[in-house]
Design a protein around this motif. Structure first.
Motif, short mmCIF file in Angstrom:
data_model
loop_
_atom_site.label_atom_id
_atom_site.label_comp_id
_atom_site.label_asym_id
_atom_site.label_seq_id
_atom_site.Cartn_x
_atom_site.Cartn_y
_atom_site.Cartn_z
N ASN A 1 -46.99 -1.39 -33.29
CA ASN A 1 -47.78 -0.54 -34.18
C ASN A 1 -48.28 0.70 -33.44
O ASN A 1 -48.37 0.73 -32.21
CB ASN A 1 -48.99 -1.33 -34.71
CG ASN A 1 -48.57 -2.56 -35.47
OD1 ASN A 1 -48.11 -2.48 -36.60
ND2 ASN A 1 -48.70 -3.73 -34.83
N HIS A 2 -48.63 1.73 -34.21
CA HIS A 2 -49.31 2.92 -33.68
C HIS A 2 -50.73 2.91 -34.23
O HIS A 2 -50.92 3.03 -35.46
CB HIS A 2 -48.58 4.19 -34.09
CG HIS A 2 -49.07 5.42 -33.40
ND1 HIS A 2 -48.72 6.69 -33.79
CD2 HIS A 2 -49.90 5.58 -32.33
CE1 HIS A 2 -49.30 7.58 -33.00
NE2 HIS A 2 -50.03 6.93 -32.11
N ILE A 3 -51.71 2.76 -33.35
CA ILE A 3 -53.10 2.55 -33.76
C ILE A 3 -53.95 3.61 -33.06
O ILE A 3 -54.05 3.62 -31.83
CB ILE A 3 -53.57 1.13 -33.41
CG1 ILE A 3 -52.59 0.09 -34.00
CG2 ILE A 3 -54.97 0.88 -33.94
CD1 ILE A 3 -52.86 -1.34 -33.56
N ASN B 1 -54.97 -17.86 -30.45
CA ASN B 1 -53.62 -17.44 -30.08
C ASN B 1 -53.21 -16.16 -30.81
O ASN B 1 -52.75 -16.17 -31.94
CB ASN B 1 -52.58 -18.54 -30.34
CG ASN B 1 -52.85 -19.80 -29.54
OD1 ASN B 1 -53.44 -19.73 -28.46
ND2 ASN B 1 -52.44 -20.93 -30.05
N ILE B 2 -53.42 -15.06 -30.12
CA ILE B 2 -53.06 -13.75 -30.64
C ILE B 2 -52.33 -12.98 -29.55
O ILE B 2 -52.75 -12.99 -28.38
CB ILE B 2 -54.31 -12.98 -31.14
CG1 ILE B 2 -53.92 -11.60 -31.69
CG2 ILE B 2 -55.37 -12.85 -30.07
CD1 ILE B 2 -55.06 -10.91 -32.45
N THR B 3 -51.23 -12.35 -29.91
CA THR B 3 -50.42 -11.58 -28.97
C THR B 3 -50.31 -10.15 -29.45
O THR B 3 -49.94 -9.89 -30.60
CB THR B 3 -49.02 -12.19 -28.83
OG1 THR B 3 -49.12 -13.51 -28.28
CG2 THR B 3 -48.14 -11.34 -27.92
N TYR B 4 -50.65 -9.22 -28.55
CA TYR B 4 -50.40 -7.80 -28.75
C TYR B 4 -49.20 -7.41 -27.89
O TYR B 4 -49.24 -7.60 -26.67
CB TYR B 4 -51.59 -6.96 -28.28
CG TYR B 4 -52.82 -6.97 -29.14
CD1 TYR B 4 -53.03 -5.97 -30.08
CD2 TYR B 4 -53.82 -7.92 -28.96
CE1 TYR B 4 -54.18 -5.92 -30.85
CE2 TYR B 4 -54.98 -7.90 -29.72
CZ TYR B 4 -55.16 -6.89 -30.66
OH TYR B 4 -56.32 -6.86 -31.40
N GLN B 5 -48.16 -6.84 -28.48
CA GLN B 5 -47.03 -6.39 -27.68
C GLN B 5 -46.36 -5.17 -28.30
O GLN B 5 -46.28 -5.04 -29.53
CB GLN B 5 -46.01 -7.51 -27.49
CG GLN B 5 -45.39 -8.06 -28.75
CD GLN B 5 -44.48 -9.26 -28.47
OE1 GLN B 5 -44.61 -9.93 -27.44
NE2 GLN B 5 -43.58 -9.55 -29.39
N GLY C 1 -56.80 -17.66 -26.30
CA GLY C 1 -55.35 -17.56 -26.24
C GLY C 1 -54.88 -16.15 -26.46
O GLY C 1 -53.99 -15.89 -27.28
N LEU C 2 -55.46 -15.19 -25.72
CA LEU C 2 -55.12 -13.78 -25.87
C LEU C 2 -54.03 -13.39 -24.87
O LEU C 2 -54.14 -13.67 -23.68
CB LEU C 2 -56.35 -12.91 -25.65
CG LEU C 2 -56.11 -11.39 -25.58
CD1 LEU C 2 -55.63 -10.86 -26.92
CD2 LEU C 2 -57.38 -10.67 -25.12
N VAL C 3 -53.00 -12.70 -25.38
CA VAL C 3 -51.95 -12.13 -24.54
C VAL C 3 -51.82 -10.65 -24.91
O VAL C 3 -51.62 -10.33 -26.09
CB VAL C 3 -50.60 -12.85 -24.74
CG1 VAL C 3 -49.52 -12.19 -23.89
CG2 VAL C 3 -50.72 -14.33 -24.41
N VAL C 4 -51.93 -9.78 -23.92
CA VAL C 4 -51.76 -8.34 -24.12
C VAL C 4 -50.65 -7.91 -23.17
O VAL C 4 -50.83 -7.87 -21.96
CB VAL C 4 -53.05 -7.57 -23.82
CG1 VAL C 4 -52.86 -6.07 -24.04
CG2 VAL C 4 -54.21 -8.09 -24.68
N ARG C 5 -49.47 -7.62 -23.71
CA ARG C 5 -48.33 -7.33 -22.85
C ARG C 5 -47.48 -6.19 -23.40
O ARG C 5 -47.27 -6.05 -24.60
CB ARG C 5 -47.47 -8.58 -22.67
CG ARG C 5 -46.86 -9.12 -23.96
CD ARG C 5 -46.20 -10.46 -23.70
NE ARG C 5 -45.62 -11.02 -24.91
CZ ARG C 5 -45.18 -12.27 -25.01
NH1 ARG C 5 -45.26 -13.09 -23.97
NH2 ARG C 5 -44.66 -12.71 -26.13
#
Length: 475
Positions: free
Chosen positions: A193-195, A215-219, A241-245
Protein backbone atom coordinates in the motif's frame (compact mmCIF):
# COMPACT_ATOMS: atom_id res chain seq x y z
CA UNK A 1 -27.36 -7.79 -18.43
CA UNK A 2 -28.86 -11.29 -18.68
CA UNK A 3 -25.56 -12.76 -17.51
CA UNK A 4 -25.53 -10.38 -14.55
CA UNK A 5 -29.08 -11.38 -13.54
CA UNK A 6 -28.07 -15.02 -13.88
CA UNK A 7 -25.14 -14.44 -11.53
CA UNK A 8 -27.39 -12.68 -9.06
CA UNK A 9 -29.75 -15.65 -9.01
CA UNK A 10 -26.90 -18.06 -8.38
CA UNK A 11 -25.54 -15.78 -5.64
CA UNK A 12 -28.87 -15.96 -3.82
CA UNK A 13 -28.60 -19.75 -3.94
CA UNK A 14 -25.19 -19.71 -2.28
CA UNK A 15 -23.00 -19.57 -5.39
CA UNK A 16 -20.31 -16.92 -5.72
CA UNK A 17 -20.81 -14.01 -8.09
CA UNK A 18 -19.03 -11.06 -9.64
CA UNK A 19 -20.43 -7.53 -9.37
CA UNK A 20 -18.98 -4.86 -11.67
CA UNK A 21 -19.51 -1.21 -10.75
CA UNK A 22 -18.73 1.84 -12.84
CA UNK A 23 -19.12 3.41 -16.28
CA UNK A 24 -20.38 0.91 -18.82
CA UNK A 25 -20.76 -1.78 -16.15
CA UNK A 26 -23.93 -3.57 -15.03
CA UNK A 27 -23.99 -1.51 -11.81
CA UNK A 28 -23.57 2.26 -11.81
CA UNK A 29 -22.97 2.91 -8.12
CA UNK A 30 -21.36 1.21 -5.14
CA UNK A 31 -24.79 1.20 -3.47
CA UNK A 32 -26.04 -1.16 -6.16
CA UNK A 33 -23.92 -4.07 -4.92
CA UNK A 34 -25.55 -6.43 -2.35
CA UNK A 35 -23.24 -5.59 0.56
CA UNK A 36 -25.62 -7.05 3.14
CA UNK A 37 -25.77 -10.48 1.47
CA UNK A 38 -22.33 -11.14 -0.03
CA UNK A 39 -21.24 -14.77 0.25
CA UNK A 40 -17.95 -16.62 0.14
CA UNK A 41 -16.30 -16.26 -3.26
CA UNK A 42 -18.11 -13.07 -4.23
CA UNK A 43 -16.01 -10.37 -5.87
CA UNK A 44 -17.02 -6.72 -6.17
CA UNK A 45 -15.09 -4.89 -8.89
CA UNK A 46 -15.12 -1.10 -8.65
CA UNK A 47 -13.98 0.35 -11.97
CA UNK A 48 -12.16 3.65 -12.35
CA UNK A 49 -14.13 6.69 -13.36
CA UNK A 50 -13.17 10.33 -13.73
CA UNK A 51 -15.28 11.40 -10.75
CA UNK A 52 -14.58 9.91 -7.30
CA UNK A 53 -17.19 7.63 -5.79
CA UNK A 54 -18.82 9.58 -2.97
CA UNK A 55 -20.14 6.54 -1.10
CA UNK A 56 -19.24 4.84 2.18
CA UNK A 57 -20.16 1.44 3.54
CA UNK A 58 -19.51 -1.43 5.95
CA UNK A 59 -18.14 -4.90 5.14
CA UNK A 60 -19.39 -7.53 7.58
CA UNK A 61 -19.66 -10.87 5.81
CA UNK A 62 -17.65 -14.10 5.82
CA UNK A 63 -15.54 -15.69 3.11
CA UNK A 64 -13.50 -18.87 3.38
CA UNK A 65 -9.79 -19.63 2.88
CA UNK A 66 -10.40 -20.85 -0.67
CA UNK A 67 -13.20 -18.37 -1.45
CA UNK A 68 -12.58 -14.98 0.13
CA UNK A 69 -14.88 -12.03 -0.37
CA UNK A 70 -12.93 -9.55 -2.48
CA UNK A 71 -13.43 -5.85 -3.14
CA UNK A 72 -11.09 -4.94 -5.97
CA UNK A 73 -10.50 -1.66 -7.74
CA UNK A 74 -9.97 -1.76 -11.50
CA UNK A 75 -7.53 0.92 -12.67
CA UNK A 76 -7.79 2.80 -15.96
CA UNK A 77 -5.29 2.41 -18.78
CA UNK A 78 -2.94 4.89 -17.10
CA UNK A 79 -2.88 2.96 -13.85
CA UNK A 80 -5.10 5.38 -11.94
CA UNK A 81 -7.00 3.71 -9.12
CA UNK A 82 -10.73 4.22 -8.50
CA UNK A 83 -11.17 6.84 -5.78
CA UNK A 84 -13.48 6.43 -2.80
CA UNK A 85 -13.84 9.94 -1.37
CA UNK A 86 -15.32 10.35 2.11
CA UNK A 87 -15.87 14.10 1.77
CA UNK A 88 -19.66 14.53 1.28
CA UNK A 89 -20.05 10.78 0.86
CA UNK A 90 -23.40 9.07 1.39
CA UNK A 91 -23.81 5.82 3.33
CA UNK A 92 -25.02 2.97 1.15
CA UNK A 93 -28.78 2.47 1.54
CA UNK A 94 -29.88 -0.71 3.28
CA UNK A 95 -26.86 -0.82 5.61
CA UNK A 96 -27.05 0.04 9.29
CA UNK A 97 -23.89 0.26 11.37
CA UNK A 98 -22.47 2.18 14.24
CA UNK A 99 -19.35 4.39 14.38
CA UNK A 100 -20.04 5.77 10.91
CA UNK A 101 -17.98 8.81 11.79
CA UNK A 102 -14.88 6.62 12.26
CA UNK A 103 -14.23 5.61 8.69
CA UNK A 104 -14.85 5.86 4.96
CA UNK A 105 -14.86 2.07 4.61
CA UNK A 106 -15.63 0.16 7.79
CA UNK A 107 -14.96 -3.54 8.42
CA UNK A 108 -17.06 -5.22 11.13
CA UNK A 109 -19.68 -3.90 13.54
CA UNK A 110 -23.18 -3.56 12.08
CA UNK A 111 -26.87 -4.30 12.51
CA UNK A 112 -27.39 -4.76 8.77
CA UNK A 113 -25.67 -7.00 7.79
CA UNK A 114 -26.25 -8.89 11.02
CA UNK A 115 -23.22 -8.52 13.24
CA UNK A 116 -20.57 -11.20 13.15
CA UNK A 117 -16.83 -11.53 12.63
CA UNK A 118 -15.92 -10.65 9.04
CA UNK A 119 -13.43 -13.22 7.80
CA UNK A 120 -11.35 -13.86 4.71
CA UNK A 121 -11.83 -10.40 3.23
CA UNK A 122 -9.61 -8.79 0.57
CA UNK A 123 -9.61 -5.02 -0.12
CA UNK A 124 -7.37 -4.21 -3.06
CA UNK A 125 -6.33 -1.44 -5.47
CA UNK A 126 -8.52 1.42 -4.26
CA UNK A 127 -7.62 4.97 -3.34
CA UNK A 128 -9.60 5.70 -0.17
CA UNK A 129 -9.39 9.21 1.20
CA UNK A 130 -10.82 12.14 3.14
CA UNK A 131 -12.17 10.73 6.39
CA UNK A 132 -11.39 13.57 8.80
CA UNK A 133 -12.70 16.93 10.03
CA UNK A 134 -13.93 19.25 8.67
CA UNK A 135 -15.29 16.81 6.09
CA UNK A 136 -18.88 15.62 6.45
CA UNK A 137 -21.04 12.76 5.19
CA UNK A 138 -24.68 11.69 5.06
CA UNK A 139 -25.38 8.74 7.36
CA UNK A 140 -27.83 5.84 6.94
CA UNK A 141 -30.62 7.97 8.46
CA UNK A 142 -30.11 10.78 5.97
CA UNK A 143 -28.53 13.07 8.57
CA UNK A 144 -25.33 15.04 8.06
CA UNK A 145 -22.45 14.04 10.33
CA UNK A 146 -18.89 15.22 10.83
CA UNK A 147 -16.01 12.78 10.77
CA UNK A 148 -14.20 12.38 14.08
CA UNK A 149 -10.53 13.28 14.48
CA UNK A 150 -9.63 9.59 14.71
CA UNK A 151 -11.55 8.59 11.59
CA UNK A 152 -9.69 6.48 9.03
CA UNK A 153 -9.73 5.73 5.34
CA UNK A 154 -10.25 2.11 6.41
CA UNK A 155 -11.56 1.54 9.94
CA UNK A 156 -11.46 -2.10 11.07
CA UNK A 157 -13.55 -2.66 14.17
CA UNK A 158 -12.92 -6.40 14.01
CA UNK A 159 -11.86 -8.93 11.40
CA UNK A 160 -9.97 -12.17 10.91
CA UNK A 161 -7.86 -13.11 7.89
CA UNK A 162 -8.08 -9.66 6.34
CA UNK A 163 -5.84 -8.53 3.47
CA UNK A 164 -5.46 -4.86 2.53
CA UNK A 165 -3.33 -4.74 -0.59
CA UNK A 166 -2.14 -2.11 -3.07
CA UNK A 167 -4.43 0.61 -1.76
CA UNK A 168 -3.71 4.32 -1.41
CA UNK A 169 -4.81 5.59 2.00
CA UNK A 170 -4.55 9.32 2.53
CA UNK A 171 -6.09 12.60 3.72
CA UNK A 172 -7.74 11.03 6.78
CA UNK A 173 -7.23 11.19 10.52
CA UNK A 174 -5.65 7.73 10.37
CA UNK A 175 -4.92 6.15 7.04
CA UNK A 176 -5.68 2.76 8.57
CA UNK A 177 -7.10 2.03 12.02
CA UNK A 178 -7.45 -1.55 13.29
CA UNK A 179 -8.93 -2.35 16.71
CA UNK A 180 -8.14 -5.52 18.67
CA UNK A 181 -11.75 -5.94 19.82
CA UNK A 182 -10.94 -8.26 22.69
CA UNK A 183 -8.60 -10.37 20.57
CA UNK A 184 -11.13 -11.08 17.83
CA UNK A 185 -9.05 -9.21 15.26
CA UNK A 186 -6.29 -11.51 14.05
CA UNK A 187 -4.22 -12.64 11.07
CA UNK A 188 -3.97 -9.35 9.18
CA UNK A 189 -1.82 -8.67 6.13
CA UNK A 190 -1.06 -5.06 5.09
CA UNK A 191 0.75 -5.34 1.76
CA UNK A 192 2.03 -3.06 -1.03
CA UNK A 193 0.00 0.00 0.00
CA UNK A 194 0.89 3.69 -0.31
CA UNK A 195 0.02 5.39 2.99
CA UNK A 196 0.70 9.08 3.45
CA UNK A 197 -0.81 12.53 4.05
CA UNK A 198 -2.83 11.46 7.11
CA UNK A 199 -3.07 12.94 10.61
CA UNK A 200 -4.68 15.96 12.22
CA UNK A 201 -2.85 19.27 12.30
CA UNK A 202 -1.51 20.03 15.78
CA UNK A 203 -2.41 16.59 17.23
CA UNK A 204 -0.20 13.63 18.26
CA UNK A 205 -2.99 11.03 18.39
CA UNK A 206 -3.64 10.19 14.74
CA UNK A 207 -1.16 8.36 12.52
CA UNK A 208 -0.61 6.98 9.05
CA UNK A 209 -1.50 3.59 10.54
CA UNK A 210 -2.70 2.74 14.04
CA UNK A 211 -3.23 -0.98 14.61
CA UNK A 212 -3.81 -3.65 17.25
CA UNK A 213 -4.36 -7.32 16.41
CA UNK A 214 -3.11 -10.84 17.00
CA UNK A 215 -0.59 -11.53 14.25
CA UNK A 216 -0.27 -8.66 11.82
CA UNK A 217 2.27 -8.34 9.02
CA UNK A 218 3.25 -5.17 7.19
CA UNK A 219 5.20 -5.83 4.00
CA UNK A 220 6.16 -4.01 0.77
CA UNK A 221 4.34 -0.82 1.81
CA UNK A 222 5.41 2.74 1.09
CA UNK A 223 4.82 5.08 4.01
CA UNK A 224 5.26 8.77 3.27
CA UNK A 225 5.06 11.94 5.37
CA UNK A 226 1.91 12.81 7.31
CA UNK A 227 -0.10 15.95 6.55
CA UNK A 228 1.85 19.14 7.03
CA UNK A 229 1.45 20.17 10.67
CA UNK A 230 0.20 16.75 11.84
CA UNK A 231 2.23 15.40 14.77
CA UNK A 232 1.46 11.69 14.70
CA UNK A 233 3.69 8.70 14.02
CA UNK A 234 4.07 6.87 10.76
CA UNK A 235 3.40 3.28 11.84
CA UNK A 236 1.94 2.92 15.34
CA UNK A 237 1.09 -0.54 16.61
CA UNK A 238 -0.13 -2.28 19.77
CA UNK A 239 -0.28 -5.87 18.43
CA UNK A 240 0.81 -9.31 19.55
CA UNK A 241 2.74 -11.01 16.77
CA UNK A 242 3.91 -7.95 14.81
CA UNK A 243 6.12 -8.32 11.74
CA UNK A 244 7.33 -5.25 9.82
CA UNK A 245 9.41 -6.30 6.83
CA UNK A 246 10.53 -4.91 3.48
CA UNK A 247 8.78 -1.53 3.80
CA UNK A 248 9.78 2.04 2.94
CA UNK A 249 8.90 4.25 5.95
CA UNK A 250 9.75 7.91 5.59
CA UNK A 251 9.12 10.70 8.10
CA UNK A 252 6.58 10.91 10.92
CA UNK A 253 7.03 11.90 14.55
CA UNK A 254 8.59 8.46 14.83
CA UNK A 255 8.90 6.02 11.97
CA UNK A 256 7.89 3.11 14.24
CA UNK A 257 5.99 3.45 17.51
CA UNK A 258 5.55 -0.09 18.87
CA UNK A 259 3.86 0.16 22.22
CA UNK A 260 1.58 -1.68 24.66
CA UNK A 261 -1.84 -3.21 23.97
CA UNK A 262 -3.38 -0.75 26.37
CA UNK A 263 -6.97 -1.98 26.15
CA UNK A 264 -6.61 -5.73 25.51
CA UNK A 265 -5.48 -8.21 28.17
CA UNK A 266 -5.89 -10.94 25.53
CA UNK A 267 -3.09 -9.39 23.47
CA UNK A 268 -0.90 -8.67 26.50
CA UNK A 269 -1.12 -12.32 27.56
CA UNK A 270 -0.71 -13.76 24.07
CA UNK A 271 2.54 -15.75 23.58
CA UNK A 272 3.46 -13.64 20.52
CA UNK A 273 3.25 -10.35 22.42
CA UNK A 274 6.85 -10.43 23.62
CA UNK A 275 8.50 -10.84 20.20
CA UNK A 276 8.54 -8.26 17.42
CA UNK A 277 10.39 -8.60 14.12
CA UNK A 278 11.52 -5.60 12.05
CA UNK A 279 13.75 -6.37 9.06
CA UNK A 280 14.55 -5.46 5.50
CA UNK A 281 13.05 -1.96 5.86
CA UNK A 282 14.24 1.46 4.77
CA UNK A 283 13.58 3.91 7.62
CA UNK A 284 14.14 7.59 6.86
CA UNK A 285 14.21 10.34 9.49
CA UNK A 286 14.22 13.75 7.73
CA UNK A 287 15.27 16.98 9.33
CA UNK A 288 12.51 18.65 11.34
CA UNK A 289 10.18 15.65 11.32
CA UNK A 290 9.28 15.83 15.02
CA UNK A 291 10.68 13.44 17.61
CA UNK A 292 14.37 12.70 17.16
CA UNK A 293 13.78 9.01 18.01
CA UNK A 294 13.32 6.73 15.02
CA UNK A 295 11.89 3.69 16.86
CA UNK A 296 10.01 3.41 20.14
CA UNK A 297 9.47 -0.05 21.65
CA UNK A 298 7.70 -0.92 24.89
CA UNK A 299 4.72 1.13 25.97
CA UNK A 300 3.20 4.56 26.42
CA UNK A 301 0.06 4.05 28.51
CA UNK A 302 1.77 4.33 31.90
CA UNK A 303 0.48 0.85 32.88
CA UNK A 304 3.96 -0.67 33.03
CA UNK A 305 2.69 -4.20 33.64
CA UNK A 306 1.24 -4.17 30.10
CA UNK A 307 4.41 -3.01 28.35
CA UNK A 308 5.89 -5.38 25.78
CA UNK A 309 8.75 -6.44 28.07
CA UNK A 310 10.16 -8.62 25.34
CA UNK A 311 12.52 -8.78 22.39
CA UNK A 312 12.70 -6.48 19.40
CA UNK A 313 14.64 -8.14 16.58
CA UNK A 314 15.92 -5.35 14.34
CA UNK A 315 18.06 -6.62 11.49
CA UNK A 316 19.13 -5.91 7.92
CA UNK A 317 17.44 -2.53 7.79
CA UNK A 318 18.85 0.58 6.13
CA UNK A 319 18.25 3.50 8.48
CA UNK A 320 18.87 7.08 7.39
CA UNK A 321 18.76 10.34 9.35
CA UNK A 322 19.22 13.71 7.70
CA UNK A 323 18.53 15.65 10.91
CA UNK A 324 20.84 18.58 11.43
CA UNK A 325 20.77 17.91 15.19
CA UNK A 326 20.88 14.75 17.24
CA UNK A 327 19.12 11.48 16.43
CA UNK A 328 18.36 8.50 18.68
CA UNK A 329 17.86 5.15 17.03
CA UNK A 330 15.72 3.32 19.61
CA UNK A 331 13.84 4.31 22.71
CA UNK A 332 13.20 1.28 24.95
CA UNK A 333 10.51 2.20 27.45
CA UNK A 334 11.89 0.31 30.46
CA UNK A 335 14.80 -1.91 31.39
CA UNK A 336 12.56 -4.92 30.72
CA UNK A 337 12.74 -4.36 26.94
CA UNK A 338 15.59 -5.75 24.81
CA UNK A 339 16.61 -4.79 21.27
CA UNK A 340 18.74 -7.13 19.18
CA UNK A 341 20.31 -4.87 16.56
CA UNK A 342 22.37 -6.61 13.88
CA UNK A 343 23.28 -6.29 10.19
CA UNK A 344 21.84 -2.77 9.86
CA UNK A 345 23.23 0.30 8.13
CA UNK A 346 22.73 3.33 10.39
CA UNK A 347 23.78 6.43 8.49
CA UNK A 348 23.27 10.05 9.46
CA UNK A 349 24.33 13.12 7.52
CA UNK A 350 25.34 15.07 10.65
CA UNK A 351 28.46 14.14 12.60
CA UNK A 352 28.78 10.60 13.90
CA UNK A 353 28.45 11.84 17.46
CA UNK A 354 24.96 13.12 16.61
CA UNK A 355 23.68 9.52 16.40
CA UNK A 356 22.95 7.59 19.61
CA UNK A 357 21.75 4.01 19.92
CA UNK A 358 19.34 4.26 22.86
CA UNK A 359 17.57 6.91 24.88
CA UNK A 360 18.54 5.46 28.25
CA UNK A 361 16.57 2.34 29.20
CA UNK A 362 16.67 -1.30 28.25
CA UNK A 363 19.19 -3.79 26.93
CA UNK A 364 20.69 -3.14 23.52
CA UNK A 365 22.69 -5.88 21.80
CA UNK A 366 24.72 -4.59 18.87
CA UNK A 367 26.66 -6.59 16.26
CA UNK A 368 27.64 -6.51 12.59
CA UNK A 369 26.17 -3.09 11.85
CA UNK A 370 27.60 -0.29 9.75
CA UNK A 371 27.83 2.84 11.94
CA UNK A 372 29.17 6.31 11.31
CA UNK A 373 32.47 6.96 13.03
CA UNK A 374 31.95 8.73 16.36
CA UNK A 375 28.50 7.26 17.13
CA UNK A 376 27.41 7.35 20.75
CA UNK A 377 25.70 4.90 23.04
CA UNK A 378 23.32 7.55 24.38
CA UNK A 379 22.90 11.31 24.47
CA UNK A 380 22.62 10.77 28.22
CA UNK A 381 23.91 8.65 31.09
CA UNK A 382 21.98 5.45 30.35
CA UNK A 383 20.32 3.34 33.01
CA UNK A 384 20.16 0.47 30.53
CA UNK A 385 22.92 -1.66 29.04
CA UNK A 386 24.55 -1.60 25.62
CA UNK A 387 26.39 -4.77 24.65
CA UNK A 388 28.77 -4.31 21.74
CA UNK A 389 29.04 -7.90 20.54
CA UNK A 390 31.50 -7.22 17.74
CA UNK A 391 31.55 -7.24 13.98
CA UNK A 392 30.45 -3.62 13.69
CA UNK A 393 32.04 -1.49 11.00
CA UNK A 394 32.65 2.24 11.35
CA UNK A 395 33.18 4.72 8.56
CA UNK A 396 32.08 8.02 7.07
CA UNK A 397 30.10 6.73 4.09
CA UNK A 398 28.63 3.26 3.44
CA UNK A 399 28.78 4.02 -0.31
CA UNK A 400 25.19 3.95 -1.45
CA UNK A 401 24.44 3.82 -5.16
CA UNK A 402 23.00 7.39 -5.16
CA UNK A 403 22.16 8.91 -1.78
CA UNK A 404 20.55 12.08 -3.19
CA UNK A 405 18.21 10.00 -5.37
CA UNK A 406 17.40 7.74 -2.40
CA UNK A 407 18.95 4.74 -4.12
CA UNK A 408 20.26 3.03 -1.01
CA UNK A 409 21.56 -0.14 -2.61
CA UNK A 410 25.32 -0.53 -2.26
CA UNK A 411 28.19 0.17 -4.61
CA UNK A 412 30.51 -2.74 -5.31
CA UNK A 413 33.24 -1.04 -3.25
CA UNK A 414 31.16 -0.69 -0.06
CA UNK A 415 32.68 -2.25 3.05
CA UNK A 416 29.15 -3.30 4.05
CA UNK A 417 29.27 -5.96 1.35
CA UNK A 418 29.69 -9.53 2.66
CA UNK A 419 30.09 -8.17 6.21
CA UNK A 420 26.82 -9.19 7.86
CA UNK A 421 26.66 -11.78 10.59
CA UNK A 422 24.57 -14.93 10.58
CA UNK A 423 20.93 -14.44 11.48
CA UNK A 424 20.07 -15.20 15.07
CA UNK A 425 18.46 -18.59 15.63
CA UNK A 426 15.54 -16.81 17.33
CA UNK A 427 14.43 -15.33 13.98
CA UNK A 428 14.67 -18.59 12.03
CA UNK A 429 13.15 -20.20 10.09
CA UNK A 430 10.07 -17.95 9.96
CA UNK A 431 12.03 -14.76 9.29
CA UNK A 432 14.69 -15.87 6.88
CA UNK A 433 15.90 -12.92 4.83
CA UNK A 434 14.77 -13.87 1.32
CA UNK A 435 13.21 -10.68 -0.08
CA UNK A 436 14.15 -7.02 -0.47
CA UNK A 437 12.10 -3.90 -1.10
CA UNK A 438 11.73 -2.69 -4.70
CA UNK A 439 10.86 0.96 -5.31
CA UNK A 440 7.97 1.35 -4.83
CA UNK A 441 5.41 -0.97 -3.19
CA UNK A 442 7.02 -4.07 -4.56
CA UNK A 443 9.57 -6.74 -3.70
CA UNK A 444 12.12 -8.98 -5.36
CA UNK A 445 14.02 -12.01 -4.19
CA UNK A 446 17.15 -11.03 -2.32
CA UNK A 447 20.19 -12.16 -4.34
CA UNK A 448 22.59 -14.71 -2.88
CA UNK A 449 26.22 -14.20 -3.92
CA UNK A 450 28.12 -15.45 -0.95
CA UNK A 451 28.17 -13.81 2.46
CA UNK A 452 25.22 -11.63 3.43
CA UNK A 453 25.53 -7.85 3.02
CA UNK A 454 24.73 -5.39 5.78
CA UNK A 455 21.53 -3.41 5.22
CA UNK A 456 18.22 -3.85 3.44
CA UNK A 457 19.73 -4.43 -0.01
CA UNK A 458 22.04 -7.15 -1.25
CA UNK A 459 24.54 -6.05 -3.86
CA UNK A 460 23.63 -7.37 -7.32
CA UNK A 461 26.37 -8.07 -9.82
CA UNK A 462 24.59 -8.59 -13.14
CA UNK A 463 27.81 -9.96 -14.66
CA UNK A 464 28.12 -12.75 -12.13
CA UNK A 465 26.72 -15.73 -13.96
CA UNK A 466 26.90 -17.83 -10.82
CA UNK A 467 24.37 -15.62 -9.02
CA UNK A 468 21.67 -17.71 -7.42
CA UNK A 469 18.28 -16.46 -6.31
CA UNK A 470 16.24 -17.97 -3.55
CA UNK A 471 12.81 -18.54 -4.99
CA UNK A 472 9.53 -19.29 -3.35
CA UNK A 473 8.11 -17.08 -0.64
CA UNK A 474 5.32 -17.85 1.71
CA UNK A 475 3.73 -15.64 4.35
Amino acid sequence: MRLFIFLLLFSSCGYSAEYHIGPGQPLANIADAPWATLVAGDTVYIHWRAQPYKEKWVINRQGTPSQPISIIGVSNGSGQQPVIDGNNAVTVAGLNYWNESRGVIKVGGSNTPADGLPQYIVIENLEIRSGRPPYQFTDDNGSTQNYSNNAASIYVEKAANLIIRNCTLRDSGNGLFIAANGGQTKDILIESNHIFDNGIVGRFYEHNTYTAAINITYQYNRFGPLRSGALGNNLKDRSAGLVVRYNWIESGNRQLDLVDAEDSSVLVNHPNYSETFVYGNILIEPDGAGNSQIIHYGGDSGTFADYRKGDLYLFNNTIISTRSGTTTLVRLSTNDETAHMFNNIIFNTASGSSMAMISGNGTFNLNNNWLKTGWRECHCSPSGTINNNGGNIEGLDPLFNDFNAQQFDLLSTSVARNSAGALMSAVLPAHQLIQQYKLHQNTVARPVDGALDIGAFEFFDSLNLDLIFLDGFEL
